[in-house]
Scaffold this motif. Structure first.
Motif, PDB file in Angstrom:
ATOM      1  N   ASP A 255       3.914 -16.954 -53.765  1.00  0.00           N
ATOM      2  CA  ASP A 255       4.791 -15.790 -53.606  1.00  0.00           C
ATOM      3  C   ASP A 255       3.982 -14.560 -53.198  1.00  0.00           C
ATOM      4  OD1 ASP A 255       7.602 -14.644 -54.147  1.00  0.00           O
ATOM      5  OD2 ASP A 255       6.245 -13.272 -55.218  1.00  0.00           O
ATOM      6  N   PRO A 256       4.386 -13.885 -52.129  1.00  0.00           N
ATOM      7  CA  PRO A 256       3.553 -12.794 -51.594  1.00  0.00           C
ATOM      8  C   PRO A 256       3.411 -11.587 -52.503  1.00  0.00           C
ATOM      9  CG  PRO A 256       5.648 -12.945 -50.415  1.00  0.00           C
ATOM     10  CD  PRO A 256       5.559 -14.161 -51.276  1.00  0.00           C
ATOM     11  N   LEU A 257       4.297 -11.439 -53.494  1.00  0.00           N
ATOM     12  CA  LEU A 257       4.130 -10.322 -54.427  1.00  0.00           C
ATOM     13  C   LEU A 257       2.841 -10.477 -55.228  1.00  0.00           C
ATOM     14  CD1 LEU A 257       5.581  -7.735 -55.354  1.00  0.00           C
ATOM     15  CD2 LEU A 257       6.698  -9.109 -57.142  1.00  0.00           C
ATOM     16  N   GLY A 258       2.466 -11.709 -55.508  1.00  0.00           N
ATOM     17  CA  GLY A 258       1.174 -11.968 -56.135  1.00  0.00           C
ATOM     18  C   GLY A 258       1.081 -11.604 -57.596  1.00  0.00           C
ATOM     19  N   HIS A 259       2.200 -11.579 -58.315  1.00  0.00           N
ATOM     20  CA  HIS A 259       2.174 -11.253 -59.735  1.00  0.00           C
ATOM     21  C   HIS A 259       1.962 -12.519 -60.559  1.00  0.00           C
ATOM     22  CE1 HIS A 259       4.155  -7.007 -60.035  1.00  0.00           C
ATOM     23  NE2 HIS A 259       3.308  -7.106 -59.027  1.00  0.00           N
ATOM     24  N   GLN A 260       0.894 -12.567 -61.309  1.00  0.00           N
ATOM     25  CA  GLN A 260       0.624 -13.709 -62.177  1.00  0.00           C
ATOM     26  C   GLN A 260       1.568 -13.690 -63.367  1.00  0.00           C
ATOM     27  OE1 GLN A 260      -3.554 -14.438 -63.106  1.00  0.00           O
ATOM     28  NE2 GLN A 260      -3.031 -14.840 -65.241  1.00  0.00           N
ATOM     29  N   ALA A 261       1.988 -14.862 -63.816  1.00  0.00           N
ATOM     30  CA  ALA A 261       2.904 -14.964 -64.944  1.00  0.00           C
ATOM     31  C   ALA A 261       2.235 -14.551 -66.247  1.00  0.00           C
ATOM     32  CB  ALA A 261       3.427 -16.392 -65.068  1.00  0.00           C
ATOM     33  N   GLU A 262       3.072 -14.125 -67.177  1.00  0.00           N
ATOM     34  CA  GLU A 262       2.630 -13.860 -68.540  1.00  0.00           C
ATOM     35  C   GLU A 262       3.600 -14.531 -69.516  1.00  0.00           C
ATOM     36  OE1 GLU A 262      -0.068 -12.622 -69.498  1.00  0.00           O
ATOM     37  OE2 GLU A 262      -0.828 -11.245 -67.976  1.00  0.00           O
ATOM     38  N   ARG A 263       3.110 -14.817 -70.702  1.00  0.00           N
ATOM     39  CA  ARG A 263       3.951 -15.378 -71.757  1.00  0.00           C
ATOM     40  C   ARG A 263       4.925 -14.303 -72.230  1.00  0.00           C
ATOM     41  NH1 ARG A 263       0.144 -16.433 -75.201  1.00  0.00           N
ATOM     42  NH2 ARG A 263      -0.174 -18.659 -74.821  1.00  0.00           N
ATOM     43  N   VAL A 264       6.228 -14.621 -72.264  1.00  0.00           N
ATOM     44  CA  VAL A 264       7.217 -13.647 -72.715  1.00  0.00           C
ATOM     45  C   VAL A 264       7.757 -13.975 -74.103  1.00  0.00           C
ATOM     46  CG1 VAL A 264       7.917 -12.865 -70.436  1.00  0.00           C
ATOM     47  CG2 VAL A 264       9.047 -14.859 -71.439  1.00  0.00           C
TER      48      VAL A 264
ATOM     49  N   GLN B  85      14.839  -9.998 -72.405  1.00  0.00           N
ATOM     50  CA  GLN B  85      13.461  -9.540 -72.201  1.00  0.00           C
ATOM     51  C   GLN B  85      13.102  -9.514 -70.721  1.00  0.00           C
ATOM     52  OE1 GLN B  85      14.480 -11.748 -74.636  1.00  0.00           O
ATOM     53  NE2 GLN B  85      12.745 -12.196 -75.996  1.00  0.00           N
ATOM     54  N   LEU B  86      13.788 -10.327 -69.931  1.00  0.00           N
ATOM     55  CA  LEU B  86      13.516 -10.399 -68.496  1.00  0.00           C
ATOM     56  C   LEU B  86      14.403  -9.455 -67.690  1.00  0.00           C
ATOM     57  CD1 LEU B  86      13.132 -14.280 -68.168  1.00  0.00           C
ATOM     58  CD2 LEU B  86      11.332 -12.570 -68.352  1.00  0.00           C
ATOM     59  N   GLY B  87      15.228  -8.667 -68.369  1.00  0.00           N
ATOM     60  CA  GLY B  87      16.046  -7.675 -67.676  1.00  0.00           C
ATOM     61  C   GLY B  87      17.422  -8.162 -67.257  1.00  0.00           C
ATOM     62  N   PHE B  88      17.860  -9.298 -67.794  1.00  0.00           N
ATOM     63  CA  PHE B  88      19.187  -9.818 -67.452  1.00  0.00           C
ATOM     64  C   PHE B  88      20.156  -9.518 -68.590  1.00  0.00           C
ATOM     65  CE2 PHE B  88      16.216 -12.616 -65.156  1.00  0.00           C
ATOM     66  CZ  PHE B  88      16.709 -12.471 -63.854  1.00  0.00           C
ATOM     67  N   ASN B  89      21.165  -8.678 -68.313  1.00  0.00           N
ATOM     68  CA  ASN B  89      22.176  -8.365 -69.321  1.00  0.00           C
ATOM     69  C   ASN B  89      23.250  -9.440 -69.393  1.00  0.00           C
ATOM     70  OD1 ASN B  89      21.003  -5.887 -70.116  1.00  0.00           O
ATOM     71  ND2 ASN B  89      21.869  -4.909 -68.287  1.00  0.00           N
ATOM     72  N   LYS B  90      23.356 -10.216 -68.345  1.00  0.00           N
ATOM     73  CA  LYS B  90      24.250 -11.366 -68.364  1.00  0.00           C
ATOM     74  C   LYS B  90      23.532 -12.526 -67.677  1.00  0.00           C
ATOM     75  CE  LYS B  90      26.741 -10.081 -64.114  1.00  0.00           C
ATOM     76  NZ  LYS B  90      28.076  -9.848 -63.531  1.00  0.00           N
TER      77      LYS B  90
ATOM     78  N   TRP C 158       7.167 -18.556 -70.034  1.00  0.00           N
ATOM     79  CA  TRP C 158       6.335 -17.708 -69.176  1.00  0.00           C
ATOM     80  C   TRP C 158       7.169 -17.284 -67.979  1.00  0.00           C
ATOM     81  CZ3 TRP C 158       0.625 -17.286 -69.230  1.00  0.00           C
ATOM     82  CH2 TRP C 158       0.064 -17.799 -70.397  1.00  0.00           C
ATOM     83  N   SER C 159       6.973 -16.036 -67.524  1.00  0.00           N
ATOM     84  CA  SER C 159       7.755 -15.562 -66.373  1.00  0.00           C
ATOM     85  C   SER C 159       6.888 -14.763 -65.417  1.00  0.00           C
ATOM     86  CB  SER C 159       8.931 -14.704 -66.837  1.00  0.00           C
ATOM     87  OG  SER C 159       8.482 -13.412 -67.222  1.00  0.00           O
ATOM     88  N   ARG C 160       7.352 -14.687 -64.174  1.00  0.00           N
ATOM     89  CA  ARG C 160       6.725 -13.817 -63.178  1.00  0.00           C
ATOM     90  C   ARG C 160       7.788 -13.335 -62.201  1.00  0.00           C
ATOM     91  NH1 ARG C 160       2.884 -17.144 -58.997  1.00  0.00           N
ATOM     92  NH2 ARG C 160       3.120 -15.178 -57.859  1.00  0.00           N
ATOM     93  N   PRO C 161       7.713 -12.052 -61.808  1.00  0.00           N
ATOM     94  CA  PRO C 161       8.645 -11.541 -60.797  1.00  0.00           C
ATOM     95  C   PRO C 161       8.241 -12.033 -59.418  1.00  0.00           C
ATOM     96  CG  PRO C 161       7.069  -9.837 -61.397  1.00  0.00           C
ATOM     97  CD  PRO C 161       6.784 -11.018 -62.281  1.00  0.00           C
ATOM     98  N   LEU C 162       9.225 -12.219 -58.544  1.00  0.00           N
ATOM     99  CA  LEU C 162       8.986 -12.721 -57.202  1.00  0.00           C
ATOM    100  C   LEU C 162       9.367 -11.679 -56.165  1.00  0.00           C
ATOM    101  CD1 LEU C 162      10.415 -16.320 -57.742  1.00  0.00           C
ATOM    102  CD2 LEU C 162       8.025 -15.566 -57.933  1.00  0.00           C
ATOM    103  N   ALA C 163       8.842 -11.853 -54.973  1.00  0.00           N
ATOM    104  CA  ALA C 163       8.997 -10.842 -53.922  1.00  0.00           C
ATOM    105  C   ALA C 163      10.448 -10.634 -53.506  1.00  0.00           C
ATOM    106  CB  ALA C 163       8.156 -11.234 -52.702  1.00  0.00           C
ATOM    107  N   ASP C 164      11.289 -11.652 -53.652  1.00  0.00           N
ATOM    108  CA  ASP C 164      12.687 -11.511 -53.233  1.00  0.00           C
ATOM    109  C   ASP C 164      13.569 -10.906 -54.315  1.00  0.00           C
ATOM    110  OD1 ASP C 164      12.951 -13.559 -55.047  1.00  0.00           O
ATOM    111  OD2 ASP C 164      13.706 -15.047 -53.621  1.00  0.00           O
ATOM    112  N   GLY C 165      12.975 -10.438 -55.405  1.00  0.00           N
ATOM    113  CA  GLY C 165      13.723  -9.822 -56.483  1.00  0.00           C
ATOM    114  C   GLY C 165      14.139 -10.778 -57.580  1.00  0.00           C
TER     115      GLY C 165
END
Length: 393
Positions: free
Chosen positions: A303-312, A353-358, A321-328
């Motif tokens: 993924d071009p955003l290049g954010h490494q995952a972290e334990r949530v 914790q990941l920002g999803f209210n639903k 574990w989660s990571r944000p992706l370039a497409d949102g």
């Protein structure tokens, strides 16, 4: 080269590392194959040519595995001028490089800042510029630079001074970086120094495109998860051009089960790790091929955003574990690290914790199917298994 001359060389060669250059060279984690995990010291010219052929015929090249990396034991003797030559296993490195390039692939090589490599072949100490130029002349595209041969020098010159040993290490890596720059040939620069001195803090300063964060991996589940899960907290140091490296892939090696192979591949993809396969491609099963070349899982790693995952979140043997992706969207991996099957009946997904209210839309990347994250979504995870979801609002 005397210490004062080495220090002077560092000063004269020193120039700021251009982030744009590094980002372009390794904008996403490098992908390829390395000889050590399967061949170790037995690797030959023929093995590398055969591997290049197989990377093409199996589809791995087209899946992104473009580097063919020769690890230790290719080195021969130096001539009267100090130029390194190959040993009889590799009769013509330039011809091998040309062959690999003709397949649409890139060639990697290995050395050490010490007088000897790990396997006691010739290292690059006092020959950094000569070796870098030789690699450039051969057409090398990737250098793995392994500290272990340098450890004797560190201990001899600073036996009780860890700070001095660490400075020696940084200077040695900077010296080879500057030598590579001087050749004018782009080479991925991979530091193999086992995470000493919190390398993630200074790796970019010495021009590294990746740096080992741990000791060596092996083809066991226990070693793989110790290395992989210990990457927690290092995500902020990784990004385009410079990556944390928890070591090469063991997918398809040893006695790893298919669930463990998927666990391994999922975790490395989530960690934005370099994906360097190390299996015997002549015996690669369709099941192993499907893991290494799962397009959707590889896309998470790349993924071009290049954010490494972290334990949530973690509860008992279950880890999220989660990571944000370039497409949102968001990649969410669920791991069962325990010895028994486990289900999610009493462990809610950490969606808030990941920002999803639903509940978001979800796609299971290993099953390649959409799933509904409602009250009925309570899958059972076998021991040492994983689920990888792509979540979209």
């Amino acid at each position: 080269m005397k210490p004062i001359l080495r220090a002077l060389a560092l000063l004269l060669l020193a120039s700021p590392v251009l982030p744009a250059q590094a980002q372009k060279l390794a904008a996403t984690p490098p992908m390829g194959w390395n000889s050590w995990n399967y061949f170790a010291g037995r690797v030959t010219d023929k093995d590398i040519r055969d591997t290049a052929d197989l990377l093409v015929s199996t589809g791995m090249r087209d899946a992104g595995y473009i580097y063919v990396n020769i690890d230790d034991t290719w080195e021969g003797e130096r001539d009267a001028q100090g130029i390194i030559h190959t040993n009889k296993k590799f009769p013509d490195m330039k011809a091998l490089s040309d062959y690999v390039h003709s397949k649409g692939l890139k060639l990697g090589i290995y050395s050490s800042p010490g007088a000897q490599t790990c396997a006691h072949y010739a290292g690059s100490l006092d020959h950094e510029q000569q070796d870098a130029q030789t690699y450039a002349d051969w057409g090398i595209d990737y250098l793995k630079y392994d500290l272990c041969g340098f450890r004797e020098k560190q201990k001899a010159e600073a036996p009780n001074d860890l700070a001095k040993q660490n400075k020696m290490m940084r200077d040695a890596y900077m010296l080879m970086h500057q030598a590579i720059l001087k050749t004018g040939r782009p080479m991925v620069y991979s530091l193999c120094q086992y995470g000493f001195d919190a390398v993630w803090d200074w790796g970019p300063e010495v021009g590294a495109n990746s740096w080992r964060t741990t000791g060596d991996i092996n083809a066991t589940y226990d070693r793989m998860i110790v290395i992989g899960l210990n990457q927690a907290g290092l995500g902020k140091f990784a990004g385009p051009g410079h990556w944390n490296d928890p070591d090469m892939l063991e997918v398809g090696n040893g006695k790893l089960t298919m669930d463990e192979n998927r666990f391994h591949m999922t975790l490395w993809a989530m960690l934005a790790s370099p994906l360097l396969a190390g299996n015997d491609l002549t015996k690669m099963t369709p099941e192993v091929a499907s893991i290494l070349m799962n397009k959707q899982v590889v896309a998470i790693d790349q993924d071009p955003l290049g954010h490494q995952a972290e334990r949530v979140y973690a509860e008992g043997p279950i880890e999220f574990w989660s990571r944000p992706l370039a497409d949102g969207s968001t990649a969410l991996a669920i791991f069962n690290t325990g010895e028994d099957p486990s289900d999610l009946r009493n462990i809610p997904l950490p969606l808030k914790q990941l920002g999803f209210n639903k509940a978001p839309k979800a796609h299971d990347l290993w099953l390649d199917k959409s799933v509904t994250l409602d009250a009925a979504y309570k899958p059972t995870l076998p021991r040492h298994s994983t689920i990888l979801l792509k979540l979209t609002k």
